[in-house]
Design a protein around this motif. Structure first.
Motif, mmCIF file in Angstrom:
data_model
loop_
_atom_site.group_PDB
_atom_site.id
_atom_site.type_symbol
_atom_site.label_atom_id
_atom_site.label_comp_id
_atom_site.label_asym_id
_atom_site.label_seq_id
_atom_site.Cartn_x
_atom_site.Cartn_y
_atom_site.Cartn_z
ATOM 1 N N ILE A 120 0.833 -1.210 0.000
ATOM 2 C CA ILE A 120 0.000 0.000 0.000
ATOM 3 C C ILE A 120 0.864 1.255 0.000
ATOM 4 O O ILE A 120 0.579 2.232 -0.702
ATOM 5 N N VAL A 121 1.937 1.230 0.813
ATOM 6 C CA VAL A 121 2.831 2.391 0.874
ATOM 7 C C VAL A 121 3.462 2.657 -0.491
ATOM 8 O O VAL A 121 3.515 3.807 -0.964
ATOM 9 N N VAL A 122 3.959 1.592 -1.156
ATOM 10 C CA VAL A 122 4.599 1.763 -2.472
ATOM 11 C C VAL A 122 3.582 2.244 -3.508
ATOM 12 O O VAL A 122 3.858 3.143 -4.309
ATOM 13 N N LEU A 123 2.389 1.653 -3.485
ATOM 14 C CA LEU A 123 1.360 2.050 -4.444
ATOM 15 C C LEU A 123 0.954 3.503 -4.248
ATOM 16 O O LEU A 123 0.806 4.268 -5.213
ATOM 17 N N THR A 124 0.784 3.898 -2.989
ATOM 18 C CA THR A 124 0.405 5.281 -2.701
ATOM 19 C C THR A 124 1.504 6.252 -3.110
ATOM 20 O O THR A 124 1.225 7.371 -3.557
ATOM 21 N N GLN A 125 2.733 5.829 -2.974
ATOM 22 C CA GLN A 125 3.866 6.709 -3.260
ATOM 23 C C GLN A 125 3.948 7.089 -4.739
ATOM 24 O O GLN A 125 4.327 8.218 -5.076
ATOM 25 N N PHE A 126 3.571 6.155 -5.623
ATOM 26 C CA PHE A 126 3.777 6.408 -7.058
ATOM 27 C C PHE A 126 2.493 6.447 -7.884
ATOM 28 O O PHE A 126 2.533 6.836 -9.057
ATOM 29 N N LYS A 127 1.371 6.046 -7.305
ATOM 30 C CA LYS A 127 0.147 5.942 -8.098
ATOM 31 C C LYS A 127 -0.250 7.278 -8.709
ATOM 32 O O LYS A 127 -0.734 7.341 -9.851
ATOM 33 N N HIS A 128 -0.077 8.346 -7.978
ATOM 34 C CA HIS A 128 -0.502 9.666 -8.439
ATOM 35 C C HIS A 128 0.672 10.538 -8.864
ATOM 36 O O HIS A 128 0.511 11.755 -8.976
ATOM 37 N N LYS A 129 1.812 9.914 -9.091
ATOM 38 C CA LYS A 129 2.967 10.685 -9.548
ATOM 39 C C LYS A 129 2.749 11.142 -10.995
ATOM 40 O O LYS A 129 2.297 10.361 -11.843
ATOM 41 N N SER A 130 3.084 12.373 -11.253
ATOM 42 C CA SER A 130 3.020 12.870 -12.632
ATOM 43 C C SER A 130 4.278 12.443 -13.381
ATOM 44 O O SER A 130 5.275 12.037 -12.781
ATOM 45 N N ASN A 131 4.218 12.541 -14.701
ATOM 46 C CA ASN A 131 5.327 12.089 -15.531
ATOM 47 C C ASN A 131 6.451 13.130 -15.538
ATOM 48 O O ASN A 131 6.221 14.300 -15.828
ATOM 49 N N TYR A 132 7.628 12.709 -15.146
ATOM 50 C CA TYR A 132 8.810 13.569 -15.248
ATOM 51 C C TYR A 132 10.035 12.677 -15.326
ATOM 52 O O TYR A 132 9.975 11.469 -15.085
ATOM 53 N N GLU A 133 11.148 13.254 -15.675
ATOM 54 C CA GLU A 133 12.390 12.509 -15.883
ATOM 55 C C GLU A 133 12.807 11.811 -14.589
ATOM 56 O O GLU A 133 12.946 12.440 -13.545
ATOM 57 N N GLY A 134 12.991 10.480 -14.622
ATOM 58 C CA GLY A 134 13.492 9.719 -13.479
ATOM 59 C C GLY A 134 12.432 9.025 -12.665
ATOM 60 O O GLY A 134 12.753 8.144 -11.851
ATOM 61 N N VAL A 135 11.143 9.370 -12.837
ATOM 62 C CA VAL A 135 10.115 8.753 -12.013
ATOM 63 C C VAL A 135 9.949 7.280 -12.349
ATOM 64 O O VAL A 135 9.680 6.449 -11.465
ATOM 65 N N PHE A 136 10.096 6.882 -13.611
ATOM 66 C CA PHE A 136 9.955 5.477 -13.973
ATOM 67 C C PHE A 136 11.037 4.635 -13.301
ATOM 68 O O PHE A 136 10.746 3.550 -12.779
ATOM 69 N N GLU A 137 12.297 5.119 -13.312
ATOM 70 C CA GLU A 137 13.381 4.343 -12.690
ATOM 71 C C GLU A 137 13.141 4.152 -11.191
ATOM 72 O O GLU A 137 13.364 3.065 -10.638
ATOM 73 N N ARG A 138 12.660 5.220 -10.563
ATOM 74 C CA ARG A 138 12.393 5.114 -9.120
ATOM 75 C C ARG A 138 11.263 4.135 -8.852
ATOM 76 O O ARG A 138 11.329 3.329 -7.917
ATOM 77 N N ALA A 139 10.203 4.196 -9.644
ATOM 78 C CA ALA A 139 9.071 3.285 -9.453
ATOM 79 C C ALA A 139 9.491 1.838 -9.704
ATOM 80 O O ALA A 139 9.068 0.917 -8.978
ATOM 81 N N TYR A 140 10.322 1.613 -10.705
ATOM 82 C CA TYR A 140 10.788 0.257 -10.990
ATOM 83 C C TYR A 140 11.682 -0.263 -9.842
ATOM 84 O O TYR A 140 11.584 -1.431 -9.449
ATOM 85 N N GLY A 141 12.527 0.616 -9.322
ATOM 86 C CA GLY A 141 13.384 0.211 -8.205
ATOM 87 C C GLY A 141 12.582 -0.157 -6.965
ATOM 88 O O GLY A 141 12.889 -1.142 -6.277
ATOM 89 N N ARG A 142 11.505 0.623 -6.679
ATOM 90 C CA ARG A 142 10.668 0.290 -5.529
ATOM 91 C C ARG A 142 9.910 -1.014 -5.759
ATOM 92 O O ARG A 142 9.658 -1.772 -4.820
ATOM 93 N N LEU A 143 9.562 -1.286 -7.019
ATOM 94 C CA LEU A 143 8.895 -2.541 -7.340
ATOM 95 C C LEU A 143 9.818 -3.725 -7.075
ATOM 96 O O LEU A 143 9.396 -4.749 -6.514
ATOM 97 N N LEU A 144 11.082 -3.614 -7.454
ATOM 98 C CA LEU A 144 12.043 -4.685 -7.178
ATOM 99 C C LEU A 144 12.192 -4.908 -5.671
ATOM 100 O O LEU A 144 12.257 -6.043 -5.192
ATOM 101 N N TRP A 145 12.247 -3.804 -4.940
ATOM 102 C CA TRP A 145 12.374 -3.933 -3.476
ATOM 103 C C TRP A 145 11.162 -4.632 -2.881
ATOM 104 O O TRP A 145 11.279 -5.512 -2.022
#
Length: 732
Positions: A639-664
């Protein structure tokens, strides 16, 4: 060491069970401490240790876990050594000052001078370290034999060389320890294999099987015939070699077994209850049973210094006075067969009248100690039954108040003695309590009543022994304020003597329990080892020695008659008492109103009389919260990870961060990437587990960004739906 630094993926049900069993084994080290050392408040140490274990198991970051353990340790020290409001800085300043003082002691090598507070801090520190070591041994290394062996050795040693009965401790250790070893061995073998999925019911089946095997082995071992010992017990020889005394000896440090003993040179320490019947007595009503008195207080206990001098046989008429009336009675005493310990002297109520012979034995009563020794053919003899006459007293309070205070030289010499180094504050307290009293009886009564205040606690187990050079009474009055009859009676005698009132220490038994009514109307009382007791006698000229009972929770077996009030005086006194009752009720009503008002006005304040209980309640809720987090930590993390990125807008670097949190998150919930496994291989394994191809799509995009140097400014917008769908699949 590398394993210690890395965070281990926890299987909640499996690892929590193993860690809980290691905690139970550690408790077997803590339970005996009050019985074999001066350690008190063991429940607080256990509570703080449990919090250490919870914090360690949660694997919180160091910058969180370390402050939490520091705060918990400080709170434990507060509970043990301080009173009053929690949210103040005074006690924290005292702790810091104490640490500074003990730091100097350690630097100078004066380890013997360390204070109790600092020793307790070191003990808390050791328990915190043990929580971490046991976590490493059971969760990381999957080993427990070393700790189990040392636990068994520890328990057997204290069971052998102390009064602690470790029968049930050994049984608990055997069952829990072997169950822990069995589960560790099974899990260790399972983890060495390449199983991706283990049936959830398998650990439960293994655990039940181990419990059945261990229980069967325990029952079989208990019921199996056992030969008699083939060699002499080596323990007495070991004790003699190292200079240890018999653990059952009275007066030694540590824990003793309750009962009547001869050695009172070292008082203090807890004792083990023993309700074994000692003797039975038939008499008209319950009485205290005198064994002997002692005169010389050493600062640590009692000794006898009076000369041996036979007492003259009393005449009942000569005992009568304005302060006491004596009635002639008799009693028959018989000990509980061969199993009861018998003594070469009598136990008797009141004043002994029979002096010549008892049960064909010669009787010699000492004038000072009042010990009634029995002899036969010049040798001490233990009587299993005897019939004696005694004088039962009833005291007149007005006569005691009017008694003379002029005492003879020998009474003054033996019964006002105190050590030269008795602390001044003992006498100052006695003076403060008696300054408004005008006669010896009321002064003695004021000191007796002082021990009935709620500041004092009757305690038989968690009772410390004074340190070297520390006065036994001073420690009880001003430091611990908890103990049993020896603490209360000795303290009252010393306080009386400090203001020149002659007093002596009496030991024997309380009246026991009435178990039957005999045909002749007499009552049959059973006196056990647990009725062993000590009390106080104060000397009144022309009256004699008058008993007082300072021990909290005990009522004197002697009658004290109040002066009669006649006519109008009685009516006026009753009216005054009623008015006082009404006044007291009004005061309590006002206090209740004031407390309610204060509670309403200070609901949001941090300080107050119930801060300590509120703090305990807060800790309880924190523990509940920790347990909830522990059980649902995987869902909470998703829930914490989903809440952290679910409403993130598109900008440079957000995909890498979201993918890294998914791996964790995948590693956290149990799908950790294996050594040597590529990202694509890992993604295919994840998709095979959850279905779909979302992980592979995300991984391919991540590789294009990472290896192809592609900008990720639009990646999150295109692949966000795959990321969210995969998290939803994880939850399902």
């Amino acid at each position: 060491m590398k394993l210690i630094m890395q965070k281990k993926q926890i299987d909640t049900s499996r690892d929590l069970l193993l860690y809980a069993m290691s905690f139970i084994l550690l408790l077997e080290w803590l339970w005996p401490l009050p019985h074999i050392t001066n350690t008190g408040f063991i429940h607080i140490f256990i509570m703080i240790t449990a919090i250490y274990f919870v914090v360690t198991f949660l694997q919180l970051p160091v910058y969180i876990s370390l402050p939490v353990k520091v705060i918990v340790t400080a709170y434990g020290l507060f509970l043990v050594f301080f009173e009053g409001p929690l949210f103040t800085t005074e006690w924290i300043k005292l702790i810091l000052a104490d640490f500074w003082l003990n730091g100097g002691y350690m630097i100078s090598g004066q380890w013997y001078a360390l204070t109790d507070l600092f020793r307790s801090f070191l003990f808390f520190l050791l328990l915190a370290i043990m929580s971490y070591l046991l976590f490493y041994w059971t969760i990381y290394a999957r080993r427990g034999l070393f700790f189990l062996v040392f636990t068994v050795v520890y328990i057997t040693v204290i069971d052998t060389f102390t009064m602690y009965d470790a029968t049930y401790a050994i049984m608990r250790t055997f069952i829990v320890g072997f169950l822990l070893l069995g589960l560790l061995a099974i899990y260790r073998m399972m983890e060495k294999e390449t199983f991706n999925h283990v049936p959830s019911f398998l650990p439960l089946k293994i655990g039940l099987l181990l419990v059945a095997l261990i229980t069967s082995a325990s029952i079989l071992g208990f019921l199996s015939p056992k030969p008699e010992p083939q060699w002499d017990d080596p323990i007495p020889y070991v004790r003699a070699a190292v200079g240890l005394e018999d653990p059952s000896a009275e007066g030694g440090e540590g824990e003793q077994r309750i009962g009547y003993g001869d050695n009172d040179e070292q008082l203090g320490g807890g004792f083990v209850q023993d309700d074994s019947p000692l003797f039975y007595a038939a008499l008209e009503e319950g009485q205290y049973w005198r064994g002997e008195t002692k005169d010389f207080y050493t600062g640590r206990g009692w000794e006898t210094t009076t000369p041996e001098q036979p007492a003259e046989e009393p005449v009942l008429e000569d005992l009568q006075s304005e302060g006491a009336t004596f009635f002639k009675r008799d009693t028959e005493v018989f000990f509980n067969g061969e199993t009861a310990r018998m003594y070469p002297h009598l136990f008797y109520p009141g004043t002994l009248l029979t002096y010549s012979t008892v049960s064909d034995a010669e009787l010699l009563k000492d004038q000072y100690t009042e010990r009634a020794a029995t002899f036969r053919n010049g040798a001490p003899v233990e009587l299993s039954t005897y019939l004696i006459e005694y004088a039962h007293p009833e005291y007149d309070i007005e006569g005691l108040r009017n008694a003379s205070e002029n005492i003879s030289d020998d009474i003054d010499y033996y019964y006002t003695q105190l050590p030269e180094d008795i602390p001044d504050r003992v006498r100052e307290l006695a003076v403060e309590l008696t300054e408004d009293q005008t006669n010896q009886y009321d002064r003695a009564k004021a000191i007796e009543q002082y021990f009935q205040s709620p500041d004092f606690t009757y305690e038989t187990e968690d009772v410390p022994v004074p340190d070297e050079g520390q006065d036994y009474v001073d420690q009880f009055l001003f430091e611990t304020q908890r103990g049993y009859c020896d603490n209360f009676s000795t303290s009252m005698v010393v306080m009386l003597r400090s203001i020149d009132i002659p007093a002596r220490w009496v030991k024997g038994f309380t009246q026991g329990e009435m178990v039957d009514t005999l045909d002749d109307g007499l009552e049959l009382y059973e006196v056990t080892n647990g009725n062993a007791h000590s009390w106080v006698e104060v000397y009144f000229p022309e009256v004699g020695w008058v008993p007082f009972e300072p021990t909290r929770g005990f009522d004197s077996a002697y009658e004290f008659n109040e002066p009669e009030v006649e006519g109008n005086e009685e009516t006026e006194l009753a009216e005054e008492n009623e008015q006082e009752d009404r006044d007291i009720e009004d005061v309590f009503a006002e206090l209740e109103d004031a407390e309610e008002s204060e509670a309403a006005s200070s609901a949001n304040e941090t300080a107050g009389p119930n801060v300590s209980s509120n703090a305990l309640l807060a800790i309880f809720f924190l523990l509940i919260l920790a347990i909830v987090i522990l059980i649902y930590h995987k869902k909470i993390a998703r829930i914490v990870v989903l809440t952290q990125f679910k409403h993130k807008s598109n900008y440079e670097g957000v995909f890498e961060r979201a993918y890294g949190r998914l791996l964790w998150l995948l590693g956290y919930i149990g799908y950790k990437r294996q050594d040597g496994e590529t990202l694509r291989e890992y993604a295919k394994r994840i998709d095979a587990s959850f279905g779909g191809d979302d992980m592979l799509r995300l991984t391919e995009e991540y590789e294009r960004i990472y290896y192809g140097r592609k900008k990720s400014s639009e990646s999150w917008e295109h692949y966000k739906k795959h990321w969210i769908r995969l998290l939803q699949q994880i939850n399902s």
